[in-house]
Design an enzyme around this catalytic site. Structure first.
Site, PDB file in Angstrom:
ATOM      1  N   HIS A 193      49.804 -21.512 -47.449  1.00 21.03           N
ATOM      2  CA  HIS A 193      49.872 -20.062 -47.249  1.00 21.03           C
ATOM      3  C   HIS A 193      50.463 -19.729 -45.876  1.00 21.03           C
ATOM      4  O   HIS A 193      51.397 -18.933 -45.759  1.00 21.03           O
ATOM      5  CB  HIS A 193      48.447 -19.508 -47.390  1.00 21.03           C
ATOM      6  CG  HIS A 193      48.312 -18.035 -47.244  1.00 21.03           C
ATOM      7  ND1 HIS A 193      48.041 -17.203 -48.304  1.00 21.03           N
ATOM      8  CD2 HIS A 193      48.391 -17.232 -46.157  1.00 21.03           C
ATOM      9  CE1 HIS A 193      47.962 -15.951 -47.880  1.00 21.03           C
ATOM     10  NE2 HIS A 193      48.167 -15.940 -46.569  1.00 21.03           N
ATOM     11  N   GLU A 194      49.940 -20.357 -44.844  1.00 18.53           N
ATOM     12  CA  GLU A 194      50.402 -20.027 -43.489  1.00 18.53           C
ATOM     13  C   GLU A 194      51.832 -20.514 -43.255  1.00 18.53           C
ATOM     14  O   GLU A 194      52.614 -19.855 -42.563  1.00 18.53           O
ATOM     15  CB  GLU A 194      49.454 -20.609 -42.435  1.00 18.53           C
ATOM     16  CG  GLU A 194      47.999 -20.141 -42.546  1.00 18.53           C
ATOM     17  CD  GLU A 194      47.817 -18.629 -42.539  1.00 18.53           C
ATOM     18  OE1 GLU A 194      48.732 -17.900 -42.108  1.00 18.53           O
ATOM     19  OE2 GLU A 194      46.749 -18.172 -43.001  1.00 18.53           O
ATOM     20  N   HIS A 197      54.135 -18.016 -44.815  1.00 21.68           N
ATOM     21  CA  HIS A 197      54.329 -16.872 -43.905  1.00 21.68           C
ATOM     22  C   HIS A 197      55.437 -17.210 -42.904  1.00 21.68           C
ATOM     23  O   HIS A 197      56.355 -16.425 -42.678  1.00 21.68           O
ATOM     24  CB  HIS A 197      53.048 -16.583 -43.120  1.00 21.68           C
ATOM     25  CG  HIS A 197      52.056 -15.711 -43.837  1.00 21.68           C
ATOM     26  ND1 HIS A 197      52.422 -14.647 -44.619  1.00 21.68           N
ATOM     27  CD2 HIS A 197      50.688 -15.743 -43.857  1.00 21.68           C
ATOM     28  CE1 HIS A 197      51.332 -14.056 -45.105  1.00 21.68           C
ATOM     29  NE2 HIS A 197      50.269 -14.705 -44.666  1.00 21.68           N
ATOM     30  N   HIS A 203      52.182 -11.315 -48.187  1.00 28.19           N
ATOM     31  CA  HIS A 203      51.172 -11.459 -49.243  1.00 28.19           C
ATOM     32  C   HIS A 203      51.677 -10.870 -50.560  1.00 28.19           C
ATOM     33  O   HIS A 203      52.345  -9.833 -50.566  1.00 28.19           O
ATOM     34  CB  HIS A 203      49.874 -10.752 -48.831  1.00 28.19           C
ATOM     35  CG  HIS A 203      49.202 -11.411 -47.674  1.00 28.19           C
ATOM     36  ND1 HIS A 203      48.676 -10.720 -46.610  1.00 28.19           N
ATOM     37  CD2 HIS A 203      48.989 -12.722 -47.412  1.00 28.19           C
ATOM     38  CE1 HIS A 203      48.158 -11.574 -45.746  1.00 28.19           C
ATOM     39  NE2 HIS A 203      48.337 -12.797 -46.208  1.00 28.19           N
ATOM     40  N   TYR A 249      45.848 -12.484 -52.536  1.00 31.52           N
ATOM     41  CA  TYR A 249      44.440 -12.355 -52.129  1.00 31.52           C
ATOM     42  C   TYR A 249      43.528 -12.593 -53.325  1.00 31.52           C
ATOM     43  O   TYR A 249      43.916 -12.410 -54.471  1.00 31.52           O
ATOM     44  CB  TYR A 249      44.175 -10.932 -51.633  1.00 31.52           C
ATOM     45  CG  TYR A 249      44.417 -10.681 -50.156  1.00 31.52           C
ATOM     46  CD1 TYR A 249      45.100 -11.579 -49.360  1.00 31.52           C
ATOM     47  CD2 TYR A 249      43.938  -9.511 -49.572  1.00 31.52           C
ATOM     48  CE1 TYR A 249      45.308 -11.316 -48.011  1.00 31.52           C
ATOM     49  CE2 TYR A 249      44.143  -9.236 -48.230  1.00 31.52           C
ATOM     50  CZ  TYR A 249      44.833 -10.146 -47.457  1.00 31.52           C
ATOM     51  OH  TYR A 249      45.035  -9.870 -46.136  1.00 31.52           O
TER      52      TYR A 249
END
Ligand SMILES: [Zn+2]
Length: 295
Positions: A193-194, A197, A203, A249
């Site tokens: 996920h990071e 980014h 998101h 999320y």
């Protein structure tokens, strides 16, 4: 502390601590697996960077740009929105990647992104990070390669107590942190996920077209966290909304009352935000954004 000296024109390393030396050797070997670069060079680079960091801490100085190191967080904490660090010049709902471009540079068919992993991680934790980077290397044209002092733009995987998990969106220019706090942020899903980014992705549930796919239940969200659900002018590159994206999320994210904060519009969809790692769509998007050649 290890010391560096020149021996016959070649930098060599003296270290009185066998344990430290042994551990470093192990780490270097792991890092080399991903790049097949010289073990000795990686080792020396790691030591030099560590010395720079120690020196900067002692002097309470911001890292100098010519040392190719990121600014210390203590001196220059970025403003954060949940796990996204935002440069001051951007407004919250302007996706920096859409506005000014934030892609990493391509060289030939590949996008080489140097990484440096904080020496505070255990060998197992380093392995966790490297395993995720390896997945990118195998499934996209991104090539994560160990940091060298000549590199100007790079990722610095960083752990400090209570820093949590966060990243900037896209390439910032110079060294940029990805904060992955030990014992908290090393799951495959979180690391993926990071890193996504940092490659330029936002998101999933803030996509500009998200209302066609989900309902955001603002009445159940903690008021101070509602901004995390505001829509962003994202560039979706024609890819479908993906409930299984590692960038989505969870159903109860930031709930104030134990009720869901996100509901799928389709009754077929019961679960989302529970991905263990990158979905096929996540991988496709990396390949699209960076114009990777299809094999
Ligand atoms: Zn995030």
């Amino acid at each position: 502390m290890p010391s560096l000296h020149k021996s016959g024109g070649i930098l060599s390393v003296n270290n009185s601590s066998t344990k430290y030396n042994k551990r470093k050797g192990k780490i270097t070997m792991t890092q080399d697996k991903i790049s097949n670069k010289s073990r000795q060079n990686s080792y020396i680079t790691a030591i030099i960077l560590q010395l720079h960091e120690l020196k900067a801490k002692e002097n309470k100085l911001v890292f100098r740009r010519d040392l190719k190191s990121p600014k210390l967080l203590e001196e220059n904490k970025p403003k954060r929105y949940d796990d996204i660090a935002m440069p001051k010049i951007f407004k919250r709902n302007a996706d920096p990647c859409t506005i000014v471009g934030c892609k990493w540079f391509k060289s030939g068919e590949h996008v080489y992104i140097p990484y440096y992993i904080d020496t505070n991680y255990s060998p197992e934790e380093r392995h966790q990070i490297l395993a995720v980077l390896q997945r990118f290397n195998k499934s996209t044209c991104i090539r994560f390669v160990p940091f060298k002092l000549k590199n100007s733009d790079y990722l610095y995987f960083y752990t400090r107590p209570n820093e949590g998990c966060w990243s900037y969106i896209g390439r910032q220019g110079g060294g940029q942190f990805i904060s992955l706090e030990r014992n908290k942020c090393l799951r495959t899903s979180t690391v993926s996920h990071e890193v996504l980014h940092a490659l330029g992705f936002n998101h999933e549930q803030v996509r500009i077209d998200r209302d066609e796919y989900i309902r955001v239940l603002f009445q159940n969200i903690k008021p101070e966290q509602r901004f995390n659900f505001w829509k962003v002018r994202t560039n979706n590159m024609g890819s479908p909304y993906d409930y299984n994206s590692v960038m989505h999320y969870k159903k109860y994210a930031f709930s104030k009352n134990g009720q869901p904060t996100i509901a799928a519009r389709s009754h077929q969809i019961h679960s989302f935000g529970n991905s263990y790692g990158m979905s096929n769509t996540d991988i496709d998007r990396v390949n699209k954004l960076y114009n990777c050649r299809k094999n």
